[in-house]
Design a protein around this motif. Sequence first.
Motif, PDB file in Angstrom:
ATOM      1  N   SER A  99      -7.486 -20.462  -5.140  1.00  0.00           N
ATOM      2  CA  SER A  99      -6.174 -19.763  -5.051  1.00  0.00           C
ATOM      3  C   SER A  99      -5.665 -19.294  -3.655  1.00  0.00           C
ATOM      4  CB  SER A  99      -6.213 -18.933  -6.209  1.00  0.00           C
ATOM      5  OG  SER A  99      -4.753 -18.372  -6.324  1.00  0.00           O
ATOM      6  N   TYR A 100      -5.112 -20.005  -2.826  1.00  0.00           N
ATOM      7  CA  TYR A 100      -4.520 -19.802  -1.472  1.00  0.00           C
ATOM      8  C   TYR A 100      -3.847 -20.966  -0.933  1.00  0.00           C
ATOM      9  CZ  TYR A 100      -8.579 -22.902  -0.418  1.00  0.00           C
ATOM     10  OH  TYR A 100      -9.454 -24.040  -0.425  1.00  0.00           O
ATOM     11  N   CYS A 101      -3.104 -20.493  -0.088  1.00  0.00           N
ATOM     12  CA  CYS A 101      -2.235 -21.799   0.896  1.00  0.00           C
ATOM     13  C   CYS A 101      -2.953 -21.498   2.574  1.00  0.00           C
ATOM     14  CB  CYS A 101      -0.754 -21.014   0.842  1.00  0.00           C
ATOM     15  SG  CYS A 101      -0.179 -20.959  -1.152  1.00  0.00           S
ATOM     16  N   ILE A 102      -2.372 -22.621   3.071  1.00  0.00           N
ATOM     17  CA  ILE A 102      -2.539 -22.928   4.467  1.00  0.00           C
ATOM     18  C   ILE A 102      -1.297 -23.549   4.825  1.00  0.00           C
ATOM     19  CG2 ILE A 102      -5.120 -23.286   4.435  1.00  0.00           C
ATOM     20  CD1 ILE A 102      -4.658 -26.229   4.413  1.00  0.00           C
ATOM     21  N   ILE A 103      -1.156 -23.816   6.113  1.00  0.00           N
ATOM     22  CA  ILE A 103       0.316 -24.167   6.709  1.00  0.00           C
ATOM     23  C   ILE A 103      -0.152 -25.649   7.032  1.00  0.00           C
ATOM     24  CG2 ILE A 103       2.072 -23.994   8.352  1.00  0.00           C
ATOM     25  CD1 ILE A 103       0.737 -21.011   8.881  1.00  0.00           C
ATOM     26  N   ARG A 104       0.867 -26.545   6.627  1.00  0.00           N
ATOM     27  CA  ARG A 104       0.839 -27.862   6.767  1.00  0.00           C
ATOM     28  C   ARG A 104       1.035 -28.440   7.950  1.00  0.00           C
ATOM     29  NH1 ARG A 104       4.992 -31.756   3.885  1.00  0.00           N
ATOM     30  NH2 ARG A 104       5.617 -32.430   5.662  1.00  0.00           N
ATOM     31  N   LYS A 155     -11.038 -19.978  -9.346  1.00  0.00           N
ATOM     32  CA  LYS A 155     -10.749 -18.568  -9.316  1.00  0.00           C
ATOM     33  C   LYS A 155     -10.808 -17.783  -8.079  1.00  0.00           C
ATOM     34  CE  LYS A 155     -13.285 -18.094 -13.865  1.00  0.00           C
ATOM     35  NZ  LYS A 155     -14.291 -17.449 -14.600  1.00  0.00           N
ATOM     36  N   PHE A 156      -9.998 -16.708  -7.848  1.00  0.00           N
ATOM     37  CA  PHE A 156      -9.676 -16.358  -6.489  1.00  0.00           C
ATOM     38  C   PHE A 156     -10.913 -15.385  -6.343  1.00  0.00           C
ATOM     39  CE2 PHE A 156      -7.992 -12.983  -9.396  1.00  0.00           C
ATOM     40  CZ  PHE A 156      -8.467 -11.916  -9.035  1.00  0.00           C
ATOM     41  N   SER A 157     -11.573 -15.037  -7.549  1.00  0.00           N
ATOM     42  CA  SER A 157     -12.594 -14.072  -7.381  1.00  0.00           C
ATOM     43  C   SER A 157     -14.112 -14.676  -6.853  1.00  0.00           C
ATOM     44  CB  SER A 157     -12.841 -13.255  -8.628  1.00  0.00           C
ATOM     45  OG  SER A 157     -12.928 -14.094  -9.708  1.00  0.00           O
TER      46      SER A 157
END
Length: 228
Positions: A99-104, A155-157
């Motif tokens: 569960s996360y984002c990066i920049i395209r 899961k973020f964990s």
Amino acid sequence: MGVFYVWKAVLLLCFVSTISAVHWPDGTYTLIKSDAGCPSNWLEGWRFQDNENDNNKNKIDVGNYFFGITEQSPSNFNFSYCTKDPQDFSNGKKWPPGSYCIIRHGNACPGGFENGSIFWDDENDNNKNSAGGILPSGQFKQDTLINYCCRRDGKFSSPIELPTSQAFHLLKFIYPCQAVKGMSVKEIRVDFDDENDNNKNQVHEMHPVGSHPGKQDNTLIYCYYSPK
């Protein structure tokens, strides 16, 4: 006694070899530049964003670890970027579920991510926006649009495996910051004071948490990772 130290040295060598074998995933994408600098052989760029002039309320958490940003309330933001070279070798490694984002960077997100964007309506009067080098996918003119790649398929964990040789930032998506093996994590909040008059801020599809659809000012929450 000699056998013990030989055994211990072998274990240490295996541990170091395992750590050094962790590479950044394949493909091209962008990360915000931390004060630790960009990974070796990545491409660099920067964006100066002219924020609201009147009663400016820009704010950034203390200890943000962004390259070149030391003030807690700068009147404008100047972010630097690190982009993985599209010509970099392929190692077969994919971004792990989580569960996360990066920049395209480029026309599409790496596999497993969904596309989205944030539009900043920057200062109208005597706008001083500028940019240079290799930038993320988006528009960098009088206003700013940046494309993002986000996922929520794990899961973020559950710690994911990424390089641990130096600090870096990811972007928070919905849940607390994604756990990364061997790294400590800290949330960094960035509040942008955008144009006051006839504000046109927008968000589309899967974008990082913290931004406010239809609201006058944008907020982003970064996750700063440092080696334990």
